[in-house]
Scaffold this active site. Structure first.
Site, short mmCIF file in Angstrom:
data_model
loop_
_atom_site.label_atom_id
_atom_site.label_comp_id
_atom_site.label_asym_id
_atom_site.label_seq_id
_atom_site.Cartn_x
_atom_site.Cartn_y
_atom_site.Cartn_z
N SER A 20 47.33 85.10 31.64
CA SER A 20 48.62 84.77 32.27
C SER A 20 48.84 83.26 32.22
O SER A 20 47.98 82.52 31.75
CB SER A 20 48.63 85.28 33.70
OG SER A 20 47.58 84.70 34.42
N CYS A 387 66.82 72.04 54.22
CA CYS A 387 66.60 73.19 55.08
C CYS A 387 65.70 72.83 56.26
O CYS A 387 66.15 72.12 57.14
CB CYS A 387 66.09 74.37 54.26
SG CYS A 387 66.50 75.94 55.04
N ARG A 479 66.64 81.24 58.92
CA ARG A 479 67.06 81.99 60.10
C ARG A 479 67.67 81.07 61.15
O ARG A 479 68.57 81.44 61.86
CB ARG A 479 65.87 82.68 60.77
CG ARG A 479 65.28 83.78 59.97
CD ARG A 479 64.25 84.58 60.73
NE ARG A 479 63.73 85.55 59.79
CZ ARG A 479 62.71 85.33 58.99
NH1 ARG A 479 62.06 84.18 59.04
NH2 ARG A 479 62.33 86.24 58.12
N HIS A 524 69.78 74.90 50.12
CA HIS A 524 68.82 74.51 49.08
C HIS A 524 69.55 74.08 47.80
O HIS A 524 69.76 74.91 46.91
CB HIS A 524 67.89 75.68 48.74
CG HIS A 524 66.91 75.99 49.82
ND1 HIS A 524 65.68 75.38 49.90
CD2 HIS A 524 66.99 76.83 50.87
CE1 HIS A 524 65.03 75.86 50.97
NE2 HIS A 524 65.81 76.74 51.57
N GLU A 526 68.54 72.49 45.37
CA GLU A 526 67.68 72.48 44.17
C GLU A 526 67.89 73.72 43.30
O GLU A 526 67.64 73.67 42.09
CB GLU A 526 66.20 72.34 44.56
CG GLU A 526 65.56 73.51 45.29
CD GLU A 526 65.70 73.45 46.80
OE1 GLU A 526 66.67 72.85 47.29
OE2 GLU A 526 64.84 74.02 47.51
N1 GLN Z 1 61.99 77.97 58.85
C1 GLN Z 1 63.34 77.52 58.86
C2 GLN Z 1 64.32 78.66 59.14
O1 GLN Z 1 63.97 79.80 59.02
C3 GLN Z 1 63.70 76.82 57.57
C4 GLN Z 1 63.68 77.71 56.37
C5 GLN Z 1 63.70 76.95 55.07
O2 GLN Z 1 63.40 75.76 55.03
N2 GLN Z 1 64.00 77.62 53.98
O3 GLN Z 1 65.46 78.42 59.48
#
Ligand code: GLN
Length: 554
Positions: A20, A387, A479, A524, A526
Site C-alpha cells: 500500500s 474550526c 458540533r 474548513h 482547506e
Molecule cells: N470539536 C469542535 C466541534 O465539534 C471542532 C471540530 C473541528 O475542528 N472540525 O465543534
C-alpha cells in the site's frame, strides 16, 4: 451473444499491488488531470474495502484526514486529491465502503427485496457494487475513474475486484480499461531494478480474471527499455503500456511525468476516444514555481495529529497552494500541542512567520493551542484558526482580554460559567428550510453541521478583502458553535464578527482589531483549495506571513 450496455461514459478501473501507499489516489487524480487537459469531462469514485460505513468515525491517526464534500459527505482523503487535480465535484456517490455496500444489501434483504432467495456475495453484493459504479455514467461525464482501495490479494477487496471484472465484460473492451499500480524496487546491493514483485502482483490479478491493460510502475528512476520489455513480456501488456511512475518532490509533477511517459495517449487510444493534445501549461508553470520560488516562509501548525502528515492532508496542500500563489515555498513546522508550555512556547514558535491552529476534536492539547493563540495575538504574528482553531481563539480572547479565566467551550468544560463556545439546541438549516433540533442525550454520529453553508461577509474586513465578494460557501464539520449570549461583550472588547450565516445567527468568521492578520473561521477552507485555484484565505495568510517575516528580519 449478450447485448453490451450502451453508455456514453467510459470507465477506468485502478487497482494496486505489492504494497500500500504507492499513491493510487494521486495516480487516479493525475490521470483525471491529463484527461481534463485533453478536454474530456471526468469523474471519480473510491471503493474502500473496510467495514465502516464511512470514514467519519475513524481516528485520523489510523486513516488520515476525513475529507468533507460540498454535500456534507465524510469521505476518504483521496477524494481531496480528485477535487484538487480536476474540476470534478465529489459527493456521497463518489465514495463507497464495503460497510456501506453490505448495509444496503442487508437492508434490502430485511425488506424482502430478494424474494426469499439466498443472499450471496455473488451476485447480490457484486450487483450492488456494479450498480453504485454505474451511477457515475451520464451524458455529462466522458470518463469515470474508479479506484479500488487496498492491495490485490487482500480478502476484503475481492468482491470489488469481481464486480469490476464483470463490468469489463458487460461494458466491452473500448469502454473499460484496467490500470494496475505496482512497485519496481531498485536493490542497491545488486545494483538492479527488480521486476518480480510486479510479475507476482499481475499474476494475482489475472488469477481473479483481470488482465491489466496498463501498468504504472512506482520506482525511484525512469525504467530503461529492457526493463519495460521484460515486464511487458511477463505480464502480457504492451511495452508502451508499461509506464514509469517515478518518485517526485512535487505531487503536481505527476501528470507531467505520466504525460512524458505516454500514459494519456495510451488511455485514449485504448478507449478509442478522439481528443486534442493536452494543454499542460498551467501545471508546468506550477511545478516551475514550486522548484524555483523567490523565497520561503515558515508556518507553525499547532495540532494533535502532527506525527502523521496525512491527518492534515488538505491543509498542508492548501498552504502550499497559498505559497505558490505568492511565489514562495512554504515550510511547515509541526508543533505538538500536548507539549507546548509557557516555558517552551518562545523556542517552539519564536521563529515562525505565521501560526495556524487546525480543526480537531477532544480535550487533548487544548491548553497548548490556547497558549499558541495568545502568543500569536500578543506578538502580532499572522494567525489563522480553523474550526477548533477559531473556537479556541474565542476562548483565548475571553480568558485573556476580558479576564474570564474559566471561559471555555462546553466540549471541554460542560460546567464553565463562560460557555463562549457551546452546543446549539436548535438552528435553522438553510438546505431543508427547517429548524433542526438536537435531542438531549442523542448519539454523536450524524449530529454534526456538515458540508457547504453560506456565509455573509462584512465589507470592512480582511476576509472580504481576500474573497472580493459578499457571500461565500464553505464546508463545515463540527458540533459546537459561537455562543451569541457573549457576542456583545466580546465585540465591545475588540473581537470582530465579520462573517455570519445569512440570518446573522451563526458566527462563521472572527477577526481581531489592532492585529495585522488574525482570522478564525468556523469552516474548513482547506477543502476548497486547488493548486490552480488557490483559496483566497490561504493566499492572504501566506502573504501576511511573508510580510511579517520581511519586517522581522529587516
Ligand atoms: N470539536 C469542535 C466541534 O465539534 C471542532 C471540530 C473541528 O475542528 N472540525 O465543534
Amino acid at each position: 451473444m449478450k447485448k453490451k450496455k450502451k453508455l456514453h461514459t467510459k470507465f477506468i478501473f485502478i487497482t494496486g499491488g505489492v504494497l500500500s501507499s504507492l499513491g493510487k489516489g494521486l495516480a487516479a487524480a493525475s490521470i483525471g488531470a491529463l484527461l481534463e487537459a485533453r478536454g474530456l469531462r471526468v469523474t471519480f469514485q473510491k471503493l474502500d474495502p473496510y467495514i465502516n460505513v464511512d470514514p467519519g468515525t475513524m481516528n485520523p491517526f489510523q486513516h488520515g484526514e476525513v475529507y468533507v464534500t460540498e454535500d456534507g459527505a465524510e469521505t476518504d482523503l483521496d477524494l481531496g486529491h480528485y477535487e484538487r487535480f480536476t474540476s470534478a465535484v465529489m459527493s456521497s456517490i463518489n465514495n463507497y465502503t464495503s460497510g456501506k455496500i453490505y448495509y444496503s444489501v442487508i437492508t434490502k434483504e430485511r425488506k424482502g427485496v430478494y424474494l426469499g432467495g439466498t443472499v450471496q456475495i455473488i451476485p447480490h453484493v457484486t450487483d450492488e457494487i456494479k450498480a453504485v459504479i454505474l451511477q457515475l455514467a451520464s451524458r455529462e461525464v466522458d470518463v469515470a475513474i474508479v479506484e479500488i482501495g487496498g492491495t490485490v490479494g487482500d480478502i476484503e477487496s475481492l468482491p470489488f475486484l469481481e464486480a469490476i471484472r464483470q463490468l469489463g465484460y458487460d461494458l466491452g473492451k473500448e469502454n473499460a480499461l484496467y490500470i494496475h499500480l505496482t512497485y519496481v524496487p531498485y536493490i542497491k546491493t545488486a545494483g538492479e531494478l527488480k521486476t518480480k514483485p510486479t510479475q507476482h502482483s499481475v499474476k494475482e490479478l489475472r488469477a481473479i480474471g483481470i488482465q491489466p491493460d496498463i501498468l504504472l510502475c512506482r520506482t525511484d528512476r525512469f525504467l530503461p527499455p529492457e526493463i519495460k520489455r521484460k515486464i511487458a513480456l511477463f505480464c502480457n501488456v504492451e511495452e508502451d503500456a508499461v509506464i514509469t511512475a517515478k518518485d517526485v518532490d512535487c505531487i503536481y509533477e505527476i501528470p507531467l511525468i505520466f504525460h512524458q511517459e505516454g500514459l494519456d495517449e495510451k488511455i485514449v487510444e485504448k478507449l478509442n476516444i478522439w481528443t486534442r493534445e493536452p494543454d499542460l501549461h498551467s501545471w508546468q508553470n506550477l511545478v516551475r514555481i514550486f522548484k524555483n520560488p523567490k523565497d520561503e516562509v515558515t508556518i507553525g501548525i499547532v495540532g494533535k495529529y502532527v506525527n502523521l502528515k496525512d491527518s492534515y492532508k488538505s491543509l498542508n496542500e492548501a498552504l502550499i497552494h497559498g505559497g505558490l500563489a505568492n511565489n514562495l515555498r512554504v515550510n511547515l513546522k509541526f508543533v505538538s500541542s500536548d507539549e507546548l508550555t509557557p516555558e517552551n512556547v518562545e523556542d517552539s514558535l519564536g521563529e515562525v512567520d505565521g501560526i495556524l491552529i487546525p480543526g480537531g476534536f477532544g480535550i487533548r492539547g487544548i491548553e497548548g493551542k490556547i497558549l499558541a493563540i495568545e502568543f500569536a495575538r500578543k506578538r502580532k504574528i499572522p494567525f489563522f484558526g480553523i474550526c477548533l482553531g477559531m473556537q479556541l481563539a474565542v476562548v483565548e480572547f475571553a480568558r485573556n482580554v476580558l479576564g474570564w479565566k474559566e471561559a471555555n467551550s462546553t466540549e471541554f468544560d460542560p460546567q464553565t460559567p463562560y460557555p463562549v463556545i457551546y452546543l446549539m439546541k436548535e438552528w435553522f438549516d438553510y438546505r431543508t428550510g427547517k429548524i433542526e433540533r438536537r435531542e438531549e442525550g442523542c448519539d454523536l454520529g450524524g449530529t454534526m453541521r456538515l458540508g457547504a453553508y453560506p456565509c455573509k461577509l462584512s465589507k470592512n474586513s480582511k476576509v472580504y478583502e481576500a474573497y472580493g465578494q459578499e457571500e461565500v460557501f464553505e464546508r463545515h464539520r463540527h458540533r459546537y458553535e459561537f455562543n451569541n449570549a457573549f457576542r456583545e461583550e466580546l465585540t465591545k472588547a475588540g473581537l470582530k464578527i465579520v462573517g455570519t450565516s445569512p440570518d446573522g445567527e451563526l458566527v462563521e468568521i472572527i477577526e481581531l482589531e489592532n492585529h495585522p492578520w488574525f482570522v478564525g473561521v468556523q469552516f474548513h477552507p482547506e477543502f476548497k483549495s486547488k493548486p490552480l485555484k488557490p483559496h483566497p484565505l490561504f493566499v492572504k495568510f501566506i502573504e501576511a506571513s511573508y510580510k511579517y517575516k520581511l519586517e522581522r528580519t529587516k
